[in-house]
Structure formats: C-alpha cells, structure tokens
Design an enzyme around this catalytic site. Structure first.
Site, short mmCIF file in Angstrom:
data_model
loop_
_atom_site.label_atom_id
_atom_site.label_comp_id
_atom_site.label_asym_id
_atom_site.label_seq_id
_atom_site.Cartn_x
_atom_site.Cartn_y
_atom_site.Cartn_z
N GLY A 93 0.82 -1.21 0.00
CA GLY A 93 0.00 0.00 0.00
C GLY A 93 0.86 1.26 0.00
N THR A 94 1.87 1.28 0.84
CA THR A 94 2.71 2.48 0.96
C THR A 94 3.38 2.81 -0.37
OG1 THR A 94 3.05 2.01 3.29
CG2 THR A 94 4.64 3.49 2.25
N ASN A 177 -8.47 3.79 8.75
CA ASN A 177 -7.95 2.54 9.31
C ASN A 177 -8.12 2.45 10.83
OD1 ASN A 177 -5.96 4.67 8.77
ND2 ASN A 177 -4.56 3.43 9.96
N HIS A 229 -2.69 -7.64 1.67
CA HIS A 229 -2.59 -8.36 2.95
C HIS A 229 -3.71 -7.97 3.92
CE1 HIS A 229 -0.79 -5.18 5.66
NE2 HIS A 229 -0.45 -4.65 4.50
N THR A 265 12.28 -7.55 -10.90
CA THR A 265 11.61 -8.84 -11.16
C THR A 265 10.32 -8.92 -10.36
OG1 THR A 265 13.75 -9.84 -11.56
CG2 THR A 265 11.94 -11.35 -11.07
N CYS A 346 1.95 4.48 14.20
CA CYS A 346 2.64 5.77 14.39
C CYS A 346 2.36 6.39 15.74
CB CYS A 346 2.21 6.73 13.31
SG CYS A 346 2.11 5.95 11.70
N1 PLP Z 1 -3.48 3.22 3.94
C1 PLP Z 1 -4.23 2.72 4.92
C2 PLP Z 1 -5.60 3.27 5.15
C3 PLP Z 1 -3.73 1.69 5.73
O1 PLP Z 1 -4.49 1.20 6.72
C4 PLP Z 1 -2.43 1.20 5.48
C5 PLP Z 1 -1.87 0.14 6.35
O2 PLP Z 1 -2.22 0.01 7.49
C6 PLP Z 1 -1.69 1.75 4.44
C7 PLP Z 1 -2.25 2.77 3.68
C8 PLP Z 1 -0.30 1.27 4.13
O3 PLP Z 1 -0.34 -0.04 3.65
P1 PLP Z 1 0.94 -1.02 3.81
O4 PLP Z 1 1.25 -1.10 5.27
O5 PLP Z 1 0.48 -2.30 3.23
O6 PLP Z 1 2.06 -0.41 3.05
#
Ligand code: PLP
Length: 407
Positions: A93-94, A177, A229, A265, A346
């Site tokens: 996601g990041t 989240n 995930h 890859t 965080c």
């Molecule tokens: N955005 C939201 C709303 C999330 O909850 C998260 C992960 O907790 C992310 C982005 C980042 O995803 P990742 O930890 O898979 O990189």
C-alpha cells in the site's frame, strides 16, 4: 479463524480460563493485517515450486510465469472493476501511494497544490510533508474533520477554488484505518476535484474486500491503492490502479517490467496468490454488521463509561476506555488471548493518535482508545468471549491506574 501460536506469558492461568481455548486466541486486529487465505497459500506454493522462472525469461518457463502474472492481472481487474492494463503491481500500500504522488508531480509540472485530510494514513501525510520539505513551492491544504471523523465539502471547495490551475492532487481515504469512518461524501469530493482540474487518489486500503471498489473507478478517479494483505492476501504486494491514458512516471526505475512502469523482477507468488483471493466473493459487510452491533451492545452493557470513536464501517470499532492507558490494556488483553491494537503504528507511547486528536476525542479517553477489527471469519462466539476478556482486563487495569488517573 486460524490458530495462532501462544507466545510466552499468553498461556497464563486465570480463573475464567475454562471459558476459553487458550490455544485459539481471538484475533481482532484485521485492519493491521489478515491471515493468508488457503487458496492463496496453495497458489503461492505452486508458484514457488513450479512457476519460479523469471517472467522476463525468453523460454517456456519464463512464458509460464509471465502468463501467470497476466492471468492474475485479469482476475484482479475483475475484482476491482477496471481494465487489466490499469493495474500496476507494487510492493504494498505504501509504495502504491508514494508512486501515485510521485507520478502526479512529475507529469503535471508546474502544478503544486495538494489537498488531503488530517486523518489520512501516515503513508500519505509523511510523503506529502517530504515533498514539501524537498521543495517549498509545493503547498498542502489539510481538510479538518468533525468529532465523527468527517471532512466538510465546503472546506474542500474553498481549498480547490482558490487557484484551480495550480491544483495537482487530492488524496483521500475511502475509510479510516483507525476508526472505520467512511467518507460518505467522497463521490462529491471526486466531482469537486475534477471540476477544479485536480487529479484524485483514493486510498482504498481499508475498504477493499468489504465494500465494492467499482463505484470509485466509475467516478473517474485517476489513482486508487489496495493492499492485498488486508483482505487475506499475501504481504509484499500492492496494487495501484492507474486510469487508462493517464500520463505516468515510475518511482522505481530499472528494467522494463510492468510495461516500463516499475522496474524489478515481479513477485510472482504474491501476485498469483492475491488473484486466488480476488476471484472469491469479497464484499463481506453483511456478515460482519450483526457482529459489530452485538459487540457494541454487549460492551456498553458491561462498561457503560466506554465511548465509540467515530466509525461507521462494520467490523472496525475504536473504543475509548476511560482513565486507562491503551498500551497497558493491549498487553492485558493479549495475556488473556485477545489481540487488538491501538490502530496505528505511528502513535506510540505518550503520543496520541493523530486521527483521534483531530476528532477531538476527550482527554480522558485519548490515551485509552483501542481498535478492535474483525474479518469475515469472525464469529459470534468470539465476540461474546472477547467482551468477557475486555471487561476483566479493564477492571484489572483500572485498579492499577487509580494512582495515576484517580477514580
Ligand atoms: N493506507 C491505509 C488506510 C492503511 O491502513 C495502510 C496500512 O495500514 C496503508 C495505507 C499502508 O499499507 P501497507 O502497510 O500495506 O504499506
């Protein structure tokens, strides 16, 4: 629910032990991550054992791996409701979020105005701060939220209407989240962003698998992020939806993989593993909604002083416990076999959650707020047991906290 290993002190004896199977802890931390679906594991193992060739290889084994990726891309596109050419595989996601922001900057020079919300994930907030640190010409406008975590369209309009020709990207999460707050006005926000010439990125990480994604795609967003995930797929893979014909600039340059959009890859096992999940029926809110209501009902009967911080997405419940510290509560819950979380990696120690602070959660509850997040495998029995554990843990932690917080 898959069995989790019991670590160290979690197997402690306690008198209400007979109620529980010590060796099957209750995992209510599904917004952090989920266990891997069985079909996902099978597909991944097969890819590792048999389909291990480099997809760029110009031989039959390479073609097999390449075909595995492209067939997975098709399945994942169907799940999202987009074309397969609109899917970029990243590492998570990041990385998807960072790639969207970087690409917007590179392809829309000299636009420089970003709009986001104070309750976004740190992946968005810290990336934008970093962009500004590197070049002060970038401006970031932050939408405030009310006590339920909702932003105001009027404020978005004010931000975007100032100087439309400078607008670059609006980045908003579909659901939070930490609290599960769903931005119901997001479709109006998408319209506004486009009216004022801005691109839009939707962080769909917490809704994927719970709420259909297609309406966001149909609304014409340019970018959308998913982290497999979070919905029983593997770690180490992310999805970035990039609208067709959007100019794009890669963040990871190197080989010509992913149609020149990301060098390196490909992670074949994770890609085919997630496709195995994406092929299943995935919008689970109808299963979780009654459990969500049951949890809140039982909890408020047992601990009437609790508050629920925002949140309207079934399966995510952020509970404010009065006069206790969240770390002490989480540790105690874990000892009794209930795994929950503070909601964000965080906000550690004495730093309160930026989301709860922005929502003006009362000081008595700010440091005692904990997120319980369910999955489609959560059961009523688990909810009933969890409430007993929470009740017990809260009483114990309150006794220890009297000296600090008072009665
Ligand atoms: N955005 C939201 C709303 C999330 O909850 C998260 C992960 O907790 C992310 C982005 C980042 O995803 P990742 O930890 O898979 O990189």
């Amino acid at each position: 629910m898959k069995k989790l290993p019991i670590i160290n002190n979690q197997a402690i004896e306690f008198e209400f032990e007979s109620l529980f199977d010590k060796f099957a802890p209750i995992y209510f931390d599904n917004n952090s991550t989920t266990f891997c679906d069985d079909d996902c594991i099978t597909a991944m193992l097969k890819a590792m054992e048999i389909n291990y060739a480099n997809p760029s290889g110009k031989h039959s084994a390479g073609n097999l791996a390449k075909n595995g990726i492209e067939s997975a891309r098709n399945d994942i596109a169907k799940f999202i409701g987009c074309n397969s050419s609109e899917i970029l595989f990243t590492s998570g996601g990041t990385e998807s979020i960072i790639t969207a922001i970087n690409s917007a900057i590179k392809t829309h020079y000299p636009r420089q105005h970003f709009v986001t919300c104070v309750t976004e994930h740190k992946a968005v907030l810290n990336k934008l701060e970093d962009v500004k640190k590197e070049n002060d010409k970038y401006q970031i406008s932050y939408l405030k939220v009310d006590k339920n975590g909702y932003f105001d369209l009027k404020q978005l309009d004010e931000f975007l209407s100032k100087n439309p020709h400078t607008n670059l990207l609006v980045s908003l999460m579909a659901a939070n989240n930490e609290t599960g707050t769903i931005h119901h006005n997001i479709f109006d926000a998408i319209k506004l962003a486009h009216m004022y010439e801005s691109l839009i990125h939707i962080d769909a990480v917490q809704i994927a698998g719970k709420i259909p994604i297609k309406p966001y795609i149909d609304a014409g967003v340019e970018f959308l992020t998913i982290a497999p995930h979070k919905l029983h797929g593997p770690k180490g893979i992310g999805i970035l939806y990039i609208k067709n014909n959007m100019p794009f600039y890669p963040t990871i340059v190197g080989g010509s993989q992913e149609s020149n959009r990301r060098g390196g890859t490909e992670n074949v096992p994770s890609i085919v593993g997630f496709a195995a999940v994406a092929k299943k029926e995935l919008t689970y809110l109808n299963i979780v909604s009654p459990l969500h209501r049951l949890f809140i009902k039982l909890l408020s009967e047992k601990i009437p002083s609790c508050i629920i911080n925002g949140g309207d997405m079934p399966g995510t419940i952020n509970v404010g416990f009065r006069y206790v510290h969240r770390d002490a509560m989480i540790t105690k819950l874990s000892e009794y076999g209930l795994y929950a979380s503070i909601g964000s990696a965080c906000s550690k120690g004495i730093t309160p959650s930026h989301v709860l602070e922005a929502m003006n959660v009362p000081p008595d509850y700010l440091h005692g707020s904990i997120r319980f997040s369910f999955s489609k495998y959560t059961t009523e029995n688990e909810i009933i047991k969890a409430i007993k554990i929470i009740d017990r843990s809260y009483s114990e932690i309150r006794i220890l906290s009297v000296g600090i917080f008072g009665n």
